[in-house]
Scaffold this active site. Sequence first.
Site, PDB file in Angstrom:
ATOM      1  N   HIS A   1      12.925  24.107   3.730  1.00 34.68           N
ATOM      2  CA  HIS A   1      13.767  25.252   3.410  1.00 34.68           C
ATOM      3  C   HIS A   1      14.508  25.139   2.086  1.00 34.68           C
ATOM      4  O   HIS A   1      14.514  26.087   1.309  1.00 34.68           O
ATOM      5  CB  HIS A   1      14.788  25.453   4.534  1.00 34.68           C
TER       6      HIS A   1
ATOM      7  N   ARG B   1      22.570  20.231   2.948  1.00 29.76           N
ATOM      8  CA  ARG B   1      23.410  21.376   2.602  1.00 29.76           C
ATOM      9  C   ARG B   1      24.008  22.048   3.831  1.00 29.76           C
ATOM     10  O   ARG B   1      23.316  22.301   4.813  1.00 29.76           O
ATOM     11  CB  ARG B   1      22.583  22.401   1.815  1.00 29.76           C
TER      12      ARG B   1
ATOM     13  N   GLU C   1      28.210  29.805  11.150  1.00 27.37           N
ATOM     14  CA  GLU C   1      26.877  29.212  11.246  1.00 27.37           C
ATOM     15  C   GLU C   1      27.006  27.733  11.584  1.00 27.37           C
ATOM     16  O   GLU C   1      28.109  27.185  11.642  1.00 27.37           O
ATOM     17  CB  GLU C   1      26.107  29.412   9.933  1.00 27.37           C
TER      18      GLU C   1
ATOM     19  N   HIS D   1      14.725  23.581   7.610  1.00 28.07           N
ATOM     20  CA  HIS D   1      15.482  24.537   8.421  1.00 28.07           C
ATOM     21  C   HIS D   1      15.013  24.430   9.869  1.00 28.07           C
ATOM     22  O   HIS D   1      13.810  24.404  10.144  1.00 28.07           O
ATOM     23  CB  HIS D   1      15.279  25.966   7.910  1.00 28.07           C
TER      24      HIS D   1
ATOM     25  N   ARG E   1      22.095  21.165  10.057  1.00 27.10           N
ATOM     26  CA  ARG E   1      20.659  21.451  10.078  1.00 27.10           C
ATOM     27  C   ARG E   1      19.776  20.218  10.253  1.00 27.10           C
ATOM     28  O   ARG E   1      18.807  20.243  11.007  1.00 27.10           O
ATOM     29  CB  ARG E   1      20.273  22.183   8.797  1.00 27.10           C
TER      30      ARG E   1
END
Length: 430
Positions: free
Chosen positions: A328, A363, A110, A225, A267
């Site tokens: 998010h 994160r 990811e 997000h 992100r």
Amino acid sequence: MKTDVLIVGAGCAGLYCALHLPQDRQIWILTKDKISHSDSFLAQGGICVLKNESDYDSYYEDTMRAGHYENNPESVEIMIRSSWDTIEDLIGYGVNFQREEDGSLSYTKEGGHSAKRILFHADITGKEITTKLLERVKERPNIKIMEYYTMVDLICRNNCCYGAVVQNPKGELKQIDAETTVLACGGIGGLYRHTTNYRHLTGDGIAVALKHHIEVEHINYVQIHPTTLYTDQAEKRSFLISESVRGEGAVLYNAKKERFVNELLPRDVLTEKIYAQMEKDKMPYVWLSMENIPKEELQNHFPNIVKHCREQGYDVFREYIPVVPAQHYFMGGIRINMCGQTSMEQLYAAGETACNGVHGRNRLASNSLLESLVFAKRAAKEIGKAKREPKEERVSTESVDMLPYQNKEELEKSYNQMILNEIERLNNYV
């Protein structure tokens, strides 16, 4: 109403904590809504793991880089080093991770990751993990789950927690007396107009911490997000298009159907790029194309996303879908040590409610489930070792004035505004 351990929240952190507490303790788990309405059930992408020692430095650096090096190095090391132990627990509980034809575990990648190190179950990893945890919890006679119970305040005296004031499903206010209380009640997404979170997750744990001067940390660190399915209709929550989709080859296009960014940026960085492109295009979204992902891979790895997009009128095999950033995840929270202890005695915190500094300012994808589980287990072990409080020293029911909580709706508004004011104050300070 009395119990040994009171856990507020029934997501993966609360359930996993309960499973690792001594089985001679009476444990009550409260959940504000139905048991399946926790954000843990919504996690799509997967859970990170240290595949082998050769990946440690890379995994550590990816986590630190994503967090802008504001992470707590000790927390990051504990999380990574504990990852295989956690995965072995989950497999033992019956979690069915994707496997290769030879039976070995499958890994995906990811945004922000420099290697494939994420285990998954289709695109509903959170549901698979949390469902299996719940099944194991229901097998324990010492654990009781109480749905539709809302915590409205903590019971505390001299910086020591003795339980909580709650509203039961009938709307009645009750006091639950507990030797130890664990706040695992999720994040703050319900305070935002656009969020991937369930609407009832409104930062209740943060509110009571602020009220009682329990230490909090980085509560203005809120993650957006980059890719949720755009709609011009008001929805209860935004539907997330997993990071793994981009990890497997999906690309982002502008209004002219031109690729404009590296889709695997962390992100927060990718979100900024998308907002800038939306402003440039004068559009409320950008396009996401899954054309580079083989059809069979899309169907097998992302069946829930394919199904939801189809229900909204999009065929991901033939056309692009509109995506937009949405709130998010919450990187801040109630400050805890490496064993989940807050600054108040007999009060612990875990999951998104807690902050041990592992995520820093932002994160890294798929670290949330891992971090929640690792530190929930550490909290349970610490609680299990603690000397039990003599019952005669507990706060009596008569000592609690219930009058301030008669109008629960006004109390919730007050708590919500308290959180937003503190976030605004910290943002202005920064």
